[in-house]
Design a protein around this motif. Structure first.
Motif, PDB file in Angstrom:
ATOM      1  N   THR A  97      -2.321   3.731 -53.775  1.00 48.62           N
ATOM      2  CA  THR A  97      -2.672   5.217 -53.226  1.00 48.62           C
ATOM      3  C   THR A  97      -3.724   5.819 -54.320  1.00 48.62           C
ATOM      4  OG1 THR A  97      -0.732   5.495 -52.156  1.00 48.62           O
ATOM      5  CG2 THR A  97      -1.780   7.596 -52.831  1.00 48.62           C
ATOM      6  N   LEU A 151      -5.029   9.624 -50.831  1.00 52.75           N
ATOM      7  CA  LEU A 151      -5.541   8.693 -49.769  1.00 52.75           C
ATOM      8  C   LEU A 151      -4.614   7.450 -49.802  1.00 52.75           C
ATOM      9  CD1 LEU A 151      -9.364   9.013 -50.670  1.00 52.75           C
ATOM     10  CD2 LEU A 151      -7.907  10.259 -48.670  1.00 52.75           C
ATOM     11  N   TYR A 152      -3.963   7.093 -48.894  1.00 54.25           N
ATOM     12  CA  TYR A 152      -2.970   6.081 -48.911  1.00 54.25           C
ATOM     13  C   TYR A 152      -3.808   4.693 -48.303  1.00 54.25           C
ATOM     14  CZ  TYR A 152       0.261   9.646 -49.257  1.00 54.25           C
ATOM     15  OH  TYR A 152       0.935  10.964 -49.728  1.00 54.25           O
ATOM     16  N   PRO A 153      -3.267   3.648 -48.747  1.00 52.95           N
ATOM     17  CA  PRO A 153      -4.165   2.510 -48.272  1.00 52.95           C
ATOM     18  C   PRO A 153      -3.725   1.990 -46.892  1.00 52.95           C
ATOM     19  CG  PRO A 153      -2.200   2.115 -49.881  1.00 52.95           C
ATOM     20  CD  PRO A 153      -2.381   3.457 -49.804  1.00 52.95           C
ATOM     21  N   ILE A 205      -7.474   1.897 -48.153  1.00 53.39           N
ATOM     22  CA  ILE A 205      -8.560   2.680 -48.316  1.00 53.39           C
ATOM     23  C   ILE A 205     -10.177   2.159 -48.240  1.00 53.39           C
ATOM     24  CG2 ILE A 205      -9.572   4.177 -50.247  1.00 53.39           C
ATOM     25  CD1 ILE A 205      -7.063   4.478 -51.560  1.00 53.39           C
ATOM     26  N   ASN A 206     -10.901   2.911 -47.284  1.00 60.53           N
ATOM     27  CA  ASN A 206     -12.115   2.313 -46.970  1.00 60.53           C
ATOM     28  C   ASN A 206     -13.079   3.553 -46.863  1.00 60.53           C
ATOM     29  OD1 ASN A 206     -11.606  -0.330 -46.175  1.00 60.53           O
ATOM     30  ND2 ASN A 206     -10.129   0.439 -44.752  1.00 60.53           N
ATOM     31  N   TYR A 260     -10.852  10.426 -43.171  1.00 62.00           N
ATOM     32  CA  TYR A 260      -9.383  10.514 -43.258  1.00 62.00           C
ATOM     33  C   TYR A 260      -9.275  12.100 -42.830  1.00 62.00           C
ATOM     34  CZ  TYR A 260      -9.171   6.359 -46.289  1.00 62.00           C
ATOM     35  OH  TYR A 260      -9.364   5.217 -46.682  1.00 62.00           O
ATOM     36  N   ASN A 290      -2.343  13.703 -42.281  1.00 62.36           N
ATOM     37  CA  ASN A 290      -1.384  13.494 -41.208  1.00 62.36           C
ATOM     38  C   ASN A 290      -0.308  12.906 -41.916  1.00 62.36           C
ATOM     39  OD1 ASN A 290      -2.067  10.772 -41.911  1.00 62.36           O
ATOM     40  ND2 ASN A 290      -3.070  10.314 -39.873  1.00 62.36           N
ATOM     41  N   LYS A 311       0.049  10.290 -43.542  1.00 59.32           N
ATOM     42  CA  LYS A 311       0.122   8.620 -43.168  1.00 59.32           C
ATOM     43  C   LYS A 311      -1.077   7.994 -43.940  1.00 59.32           C
ATOM     44  CE  LYS A 311       3.229   8.494 -39.142  1.00 59.32           C
ATOM     45  NZ  LYS A 311       3.095   8.031 -37.921  1.00 59.32           N
ATOM     46  N   THR A 312      -2.072   8.767 -43.925  1.00 55.80           N
ATOM     47  CA  THR A 312      -3.290   8.194 -44.333  1.00 55.80           C
ATOM     48  C   THR A 312      -3.998   9.305 -45.510  1.00 55.80           C
ATOM     49  OG1 THR A 312      -4.882   9.244 -42.663  1.00 55.80           O
ATOM     50  CG2 THR A 312      -4.086   6.896 -42.391  1.00 55.80           C
ATOM     51  N   CYS A 313      -3.528  10.383 -45.225  1.00 60.53           N
ATOM     52  CA  CYS A 313      -4.096  11.593 -46.122  1.00 60.53           C
ATOM     53  C   CYS A 313      -3.091  12.656 -46.438  1.00 60.53           C
ATOM     54  CB  CYS A 313      -5.417  11.970 -45.772  1.00 60.53           C
ATOM     55  SG  CYS A 313      -6.150  13.172 -46.766  1.00 60.53           S
ATOM     56  N   SER A 330      -9.930  17.426 -43.881  1.00 56.50           N
ATOM     57  CA  SER A 330     -10.735  16.125 -43.675  1.00 56.50           C
ATOM     58  C   SER A 330     -11.295  15.617 -44.875  1.00 56.50           C
ATOM     59  CB  SER A 330     -11.482  16.073 -42.460  1.00 56.50           C
ATOM     60  OG  SER A 330     -12.590  16.863 -42.751  1.00 56.50           O
TER      61      SER A 330
END
Length: 176
Positions: A74, A95-97, A99-100, A104, A107, A109-111, A135
């Motif tokens: 993360t 930012l959760y893996p 990561i690309n 984002y 939510n 779960k991802t951010c 975002s």
């Protein structure tokens, strides 16, 4: 004497014309009309945005302005601006893996994104707000050289105050 003068003038001319550091270096044109640092992708250590139309600019090592690798890959990005010696405000997001380079949205779960300050509504009190309307666009992510860059925008509701509108956000860090 003429031979020495001519040789000296020729040598100085060649030296000046070939010296790349002597030439004027042009700064890139601003990518915004507000005076924010340009959005870069080289690990410059900058975190900047506009909050309700006011510039928020923070650089690496100013009260926790940085990107940090946390457990589980993360990445936590935080920018802090000191308004005075006792008043600060900071914006951060995790930012959760995996990561690309992608967009984002918050939510959990991802951010995850939050706003924190020790002053709000003209009184000294700690305020912490979680955004459900944020975002983050990662524009560069290089795990090998540990660089992350991107842009961000959104809103933070503050109880008893106006909603903070964040626009024109940009960040560029080497993370550790």
């Amino acid at each position: 004497m003429k031979k020495v003068s001519f040789t000296l003038i020729l040598a100085i001319t060649i030296l000046i014309s070939s010296c790349s550091s002597c030439k004027k270096q042009d700064n890139p044109a601003p990518d915004n009309p507000y005076g924010l640092p340009n959005a870069t992708q080289t690990g410059t250590g900058v975190f900047a945005c506009r909050i309700n139309g006011q510039n928020f600019i923070s650089y690496y090592n100013i009260r926790n302005t940085k990107a940090t690798l946390l457990a589980g890959d993360t990445i936590w990005v935080i920018g802090t601006q000191e308004l005075s010696n006792i008043v600060y405000q900071s914006i951060s997001f995790k930012l959760y893996p995996p990561i690309n380079t992608m967009l984002y949205t918050v939510n959990n779960k991802t951010c995850f994104s939050d706003y924190d300050t020790d002053s709000t509504c003209n009184s000294l009190q700690t305020t912490f707000s979680i955004s459900n309307d944020m975002s983050v666009q990662v524009t560069k992510y290089d795990k090998n050289i540990k660089t992350i860059s991107g842009t961000f925008a959104g809103k933070f509701p503050i109880n008893g105050c106006d909603t903070l509108k964040v626009t024109d956000g940009r960040f560029d860090f080497n993370y550790y």
